[in-house]
Each structure stands twice: as C-alpha cells, then as structure tokens.
Design a protein around this motif. Structure first.
Motif, PDB file in Angstrom:
ATOM      1  N   GLN A 192       0.826  -1.200   0.000  1.00  0.00           N
ATOM      2  CA  GLN A 192       0.000   0.000   0.000  1.00  0.00           C
ATOM      3  C   GLN A 192       0.867   1.259   0.000  1.00  0.00           C
ATOM      4  OE1 GLN A 192      -3.076   0.047   2.999  1.00  0.00           O
ATOM      5  NE2 GLN A 192      -3.651  -2.088   2.603  1.00  0.00           N
ATOM      6  N   LEU A 193       1.965   1.225   0.765  1.00  0.00           N
ATOM      7  CA  LEU A 193       2.855   2.378   0.811  1.00  0.00           C
ATOM      8  C   LEU A 193       3.493   2.621  -0.563  1.00  0.00           C
ATOM      9  CD1 LEU A 193       3.410   4.188   3.239  1.00  0.00           C
ATOM     10  CD2 LEU A 193       5.588   3.021   3.555  1.00  0.00           C
ATOM     11  N   GLU A 194       3.794   1.553  -1.271  1.00  0.00           N
ATOM     12  CA  GLU A 194       4.357   1.682  -2.611  1.00  0.00           C
ATOM     13  C   GLU A 194       3.324   2.285  -3.571  1.00  0.00           C
ATOM     14  OE1 GLU A 194       6.184  -1.216  -6.103  1.00  0.00           O
ATOM     15  OE2 GLU A 194       6.263  -1.854  -3.997  1.00  0.00           O
ATOM     16  N   GLN A 195       2.043   1.843  -3.443  1.00  0.00           N
ATOM     17  CA  GLN A 195       0.980   2.421  -4.260  1.00  0.00           C
ATOM     18  C   GLN A 195       0.850   3.923  -3.998  1.00  0.00           C
ATOM     19  OE1 GLN A 195      -2.209  -0.398  -3.072  1.00  0.00           O
ATOM     20  NE2 GLN A 195      -2.698  -0.454  -5.262  1.00  0.00           N
ATOM     21  N   LEU A 196       0.926   4.290  -2.712  1.00  0.00           N
ATOM     22  CA  LEU A 196       0.787   5.687  -2.317  1.00  0.00           C
ATOM     23  C   LEU A 196       1.836   6.559  -3.000  1.00  0.00           C
ATOM     24  CD1 LEU A 196      -0.252   8.005  -0.413  1.00  0.00           C
ATOM     25  CD2 LEU A 196       1.409   7.161   1.277  1.00  0.00           C
ATOM     26  N   PHE A 197       3.112   6.212  -2.835  1.00  0.00           N
ATOM     27  CA  PHE A 197       4.178   7.044  -3.391  1.00  0.00           C
ATOM     28  C   PHE A 197       4.239   6.941  -4.917  1.00  0.00           C
ATOM     29  CE2 PHE A 197       5.829   6.761   1.021  1.00  0.00           C
ATOM     30  CZ  PHE A 197       5.926   8.115   1.262  1.00  0.00           C
TER      31      PHE A 197
END
Length: 652
Positions: free
Chosen positions: A543-548
C-alpha cells in the motif's frame, strides 16, 4: 394638577407591599429590599433608622411621591429638618409640591402641632388624633400616608420607654386600615438603649439603605405587659432554636448534595452500582426501607419492577402489576413527586399495594424518558409515617430522579447510536464486498471485449474502411480506459478489505522500488527526482508503494516545466512523520484542493491529462487506513506539495 386618582384608576388597598415597592422602584433608594413572603408581622407601620440627611431623603421622598401618585393624603411631620429643605428635595425629585399643597393631598405638620399639641405628649390623645386623621383622609382620598420625624422625643421629658410603648400600640391603629406610617429616627440623637427599643417595637426596619423584616420585633402585649421578661426570654430561646435549626438544615442539605454528587460522579462505579448507592442514600434520608425503579405505561395501566435495592416478597425485578393498584399511580397522575403517609386518610387503602403487600408509606416521582419507556423512582416502607414528607424531601427525591433520567436517556441514546453504527458498518462491509467482487468480475468481460476487438481489427484490417477503423479504435480505447478504472477500483477495494497487521517498512527502499517502476516515465519527461532521508514506519509495504507511486507519477504527469522536478522528503514530529512530495508543476486552484480526493473527480479533460480519477482517492484511503492524514498545499502555476502524516511506531 390634581394628585388624586380617578375612579377608573382606583389603586389597590394600601399596604406594606406598596411602601416597599416605592423604595424598590425608586432611583433614590439603592439598597436591597427584602420581600415580604409569609412574614408574620406584615402590618403597615415601619421605621427608618438613619444617620445622614441623604439616608432620610432617599426613603422619605419616594415614599411620599408614591402616595401622591396613588391619590392618597400624605402628612409629613417635621422635627429636626426644615420645611424648606423637605419641599426643595421633593421638587428636585419631580413632585409638584404647590399642586399637592393646594389640593390638600400634602400637608406639613410640626411636632408641636401633633405629638406635643397640648404642651406635653399624651399617648391616648395622639392615638385618637391619628385615628381621626385616617378617618378624615379616607373620606376624600384613597388612603392616609404618614411620615414622621421624632427628634422631639430626646428633647422632651418623655422617656424613650414610654414612647416605645405608644409606638408598639400604633401598629393596632394602622393594621387593617387604608393607612401606612414611616417613622424616622436619627441614630445620632438616640442613646443605644433607645435604638434597641425602636428595633423591638417595629416589625419592619430600614437601615443603611436596606429594608429588612425584623425577627427582633416584640408584639405590644409582650413589650408592654407584666410578663415582658418571660416573653422576651421565650423569644430569645426560640430565636436561638430557630437559628440553630436553620443552620443545621443548611449543613444537612449540603451533606446530602455532597454524598449524592460523590455517588453519581464516581468514574469507578457502573450505573447499577451507583443506583444501589443512591437507593441506600434515599432510604437513609427519608427513613424508608426500600428504593425501586419501575417501568410504567399509564395508558396500558402497567408497572414492571426494574431495580430494587433489597428483598421484598412482592417487589422483585421483573414483577408486573397494574399501575393503578400501586402508589406510583399518584406520581403518574401528576407527572411529578407524590407521597403517601396515611393510605386510609389519603384514599389509597383500597389498592393492592396496601391491602395485600402491606406497604403503608410511599415517596416517589415520575420520570419521562425521551425516546424510551417512562419510569417511576420511589421509596417505600411497611410502617406508617407520623410526619408528612417535607418540601426538602421532595427536592432531594427530584435531584435523584434527575440523575436517573439523565443516565437512562444517555443509555438510550448510546444504544441507538451503537445500533446505527452496527447497521452502517454492516452496510459498508456489504458495499466493500460488492465493489471488490464487481471490479474483480468485470475484468474478464472487459478483457474479452478488448481482445475480440483487436482480433476483429487484425483479421479484417484490409476490408475495413477508414470510418470502421476509427470506430474500432474508439471501442478499444474505451475498453482500455474501462479496464484501467476497474483495475483502480479493485486496488481501492483491496485497501478497504485489508486487515493484515502492519510491519516495519523502510521508506527509502519503497521509494527505490517506485523509481524503478516508473523509470520509463521519468526518462520520457527528463524528470529530476530528489529523495531526502526517509524513516522506517509501521505500514503495509504494498500500500505504501501504491501511495508514493501515485504521488510521484502525478507530480511528473501534471507538469509542463522543463525539466520537471520532484522532491521527496520527511520531517520528524513528536508523534508523527510528515512526508512531502513537492513538484514544480501546473499547480491546483486552492478552492478545488478538497475535490481532488473524491472518487472519479477530475479537474482536467481526458484528452489533456488522461486518468481514471481514482488515484488520489486511493492515496487518501491508504493514508487513513494507516491512521494518518493527507492534504495538498498548492497554487496554480506554482507547483504542488502533497503532505502525508503517518504515526510513529509506539515505543515501550
């Protein structure tokens, strides 16, 4: 002008109330005026004990002015002051003295013309003069009003005791008549014992700009009679007893409030525990055996016992009875506190609660519950009660009931809120499941549409004219955009459905992966990416990768600068990390910054900047799923800075 009222303006019968009202409403008299209430000695004879001429005028002038306005005969006996000073003060305060004198509504007398008319003071003659003055005045005017200065007493051979004996009997002359008298005593002239006797014989006093009712007042038969010492001793002892009882009552009332507040305000007790303690407190204060809280329905004539703080043969939690066969019907009928001390005399001896249950004493009140079932809150005893319940008892009961009402309504609202939240949660879960299933299941038919269109294009390419080819291109493009939207919706649903535990994630590693994934976009736009020192956070790495990925891609996409520049950094706060993704792009209208986080909300046409309108909504969902916040600071043509706040990992 004529000072007398016309018949249509007939004032009320003159009484002490009127005299006190004159002072209460005047601008000259600025002190407190004690209300009469149910005072035992409310006759129409009171005294002013003054020290200055200002004190004298502040009471005497409004007193006379009111009398003239009411159409009364006003007499002012001057002794110590001068007529010129009194008349001047009256005129200054708006009284038409000339008209009042001409109409005989106002007369001035001296002590020599009244009290000392025969050369010396004769009490019987003076009482006769006042009786005649009242009779003559009320024949022509509405009432008789007297203001009398008394300095002559000190200068005459008359003893103060003798004059006070006379004064104590003047009360009888004015009582029941349309007459009122204000006697003026200069404290500087009278000895201390004289002031003491003045206080004793006047039931109402004005002193130091304060009107008070005199509990030192001694009735004439006590002040003048042979048994005066005995009466005075009785009064002194009685006063001591009354003051002690009043003081004790205040202390007891304070103790009750402290105990009640201590129980109801305790954060460590449940509602049931507090209720038991309140019942115990009530049983102690009312000297009764049991306390009960009952559910009642007056329309269906039902009562069901809900709580009780002890054991009773008939009153048990869950027991139901006709409301009309219990004492609670008394409280339900009037919707407030009611009591039963003697069932036979009060007409309750035919009720089941008396005949079969043996309950003889009751104190209870009705509690209407907003949005719920009404209650009665009551205390009972099997023994009869000699003394009736007091107003304080009812007040204490109502205080307890107010707390019960608050608690029950709070529980009612809390339960309704929990039910609403549960329903919303269930509805939300169903919507999430539907969105996930729909987006997942739509993938296959969209893939088929796109594949068959491409197959059609390849197989019949030579047979298609230019317009047919354009139609196929539109269809393929629409199918591709639909697949992109469904794919983003699926990602959005996965974030909502996610319930895995977060793990430590190194943000610099995540950003490194993001840069690798969008390397083609970076190279095509010659973008410059700068990454500062990034922390480790508790998160879902995907999810953090999707965010950035979304934030950095958007920073390059919505950028016309040459070259596009993107700076990613993090700032440590006491309990959070603040990440920033800043660019030198086209910026956003500050009035529209809230809209960009809405699903499918786009600020540009697809031919300008293609997209699904879900990316930033997905970012917000991811951040909120991690307990954080996301916002943007931007101006058109001046770039944008997206800010993400994520909580720090808890430290032991």
């Amino acid at each position: 002008m004529n000072q007398r009222s016309t018949p249509s303006e007939q004032p009320d019968v003159l009484s002490l109330d009127n005299g006190l009202e004159a002072l209460r409403q005047s601008s000259e008299f600025r002190g407190p005026v004690e209300p009469l209430d149910d005072h035992d000695h409310s006759n129409d004879h009171f005294a002013l004990v003054y020290e200055t001429n200002e004190e004298l005028l502040s009471s005497a002038i409004p007193f006379i002015r009111q009398g003239l306005e009411r159409g009364e005969k006003c007499m002012y006996v001057i002794d110590g002051s001068t007529r010129e000073k009194i008349e001047g003060a009256m005129r200054e305060k708006g009284i038409d003295v000339n008209d009042a004198l001409e109409s005989s509504a106002l007369v001035f007398k001296t002590a020599q013309e009244t009290y000392l008319k025969g050369g010396t003071f004769d009490a019987d003659e003076m009482m006769e003069r006042y009786a005649n003055a009242i009779e003559e005045a009320t024949q022509e005017f509405e009432a008789f009003r007297l203001v009398a200065e008394t300095s002559w007493i000190v200068e005459d051979d008359l003893t103060i005791e003798e004059f006070m004996e006379y004064e104590s009997q003047v009360n009888d002359i004015f009582e029941g008549e349309d007459a009122i008298a204000l006697c003026l005593y200069n404290r500087e002239l009278f000895p201390a014992e004289g002031i003491r006797d003045i206080v004793r014989v006047h039931p109402h006093l004005i002193h130091d700009n304060t009107v008070c009712h005199n509990f030192y007042y001694t009735p004439p038969e006590e002040f003048c009679g042979p048994a005066q010492p005995a009466h005075e001793a009785d009064r002194m002892l009685g006063t001591l007893k009354e003051r002690t009882e009043a003081k004790t009552e205040v202390v007891e009332h304070k103790r009750f409030l402290q105990e009640l507040n201590g129980i109801t305000g305790s954060p460590d007790l449940s509602f049931e525990e507090k209720l038991d303690s309140v019942f115990e407190l009530g049983c102690e204060w009312f000297d009764l055996e049991l306390g009960a809280l009952n559910r009642v329905d007056p329309e269906d004539d039902r009562l069901r016992v809900e709580y009780i703080n002890g054991e009773h043969e008939y009153y048990k939690p869950g027991a139901e009875y006709p409301l009309s066969q219990t004492y609670c019907i008394a409280a339900a009928d009037i919707k407030e506190a009611a009591s039963v001390s003697d069932p036979t005399e009060e007409g309750f001896d035919d009720l089941e609660v008396y005949e079969e249950f043996g309950v003889e004493t009751y104190l209870g009140t009705y509690i209407p519950i907003e949005g719920g079932v009404d209650r009665t809150f009551a205390f009972i005893a099997s023994d009869s009660r000699v003394d009736p319940f007091s107003e304080d008892d009812r007040a204490y009961l109502e205080l307890m009931a107010q707390w019960v009402k608050y608690e029950l309504e709070h529980q009612q609202h809390h339960q309704e809120l929990e039910e609403t939240v549960t329903k919303l949660q269930q509805s939300n879960d169903r919507l999430k499941q539907f969105a996930y299933a729909a987006s997942h299941d739509l993938q296959e038919p969209l893939r088929m549409v796109s594949s068959y269109l491409q197959l059609l294009e390849n197989r019949y390419k030579d047979d298609l004219d230019e317009q047919a080819q354009e139609y196929i291109d539109f269809a393929v493009d629409g199918a591709d955009r639909m697949r992109a939207m469904v794919s983003d919706l699926l990602s959005f649903s996965r974030v909502e459905q996610a319930d895995e535990e977060f793990e430590p994630v190194e943000c610099d590693v995540v950003l490194g992966q993001v840069i690798d994934d969008i390397q083609v976009q970076i190279e095509e736009n010659d973008a410059e990416i700068t990454i500062g020192s990034l922390p480790t956070v508790l998160a879902d790495s995907e999810q953090l990768e999707q965010l950035f990925n979304n934030l950095v891609s958007n920073a390059i996409k919505y950028n016309d600068s040459d070259p596009p520049r993107v700076e990613i950094d993090a700032e440590e706060r006491p309990d959070r990390w603040k990440f920033t993704v800043a660019d030198n792009g086209i910026g956003i209208d500050p009035d529209k910054t809230d809209q960009i986080f809405e699903v499918f909300k786009r600020l540009h046409h697809d031919d300008e900047y293609p997209g699904t309108g879900i990316g930033l909504s997905l970012c917000q969902e991811i951040v909120e799923n991690h307990g954080g916040e996301i916002w943007v600071e931007s101006e058109q043509e001046n770039g944008s800075t997206f800010c993400v706040s994520l909580p720090k990992p808890a430290t032991d």
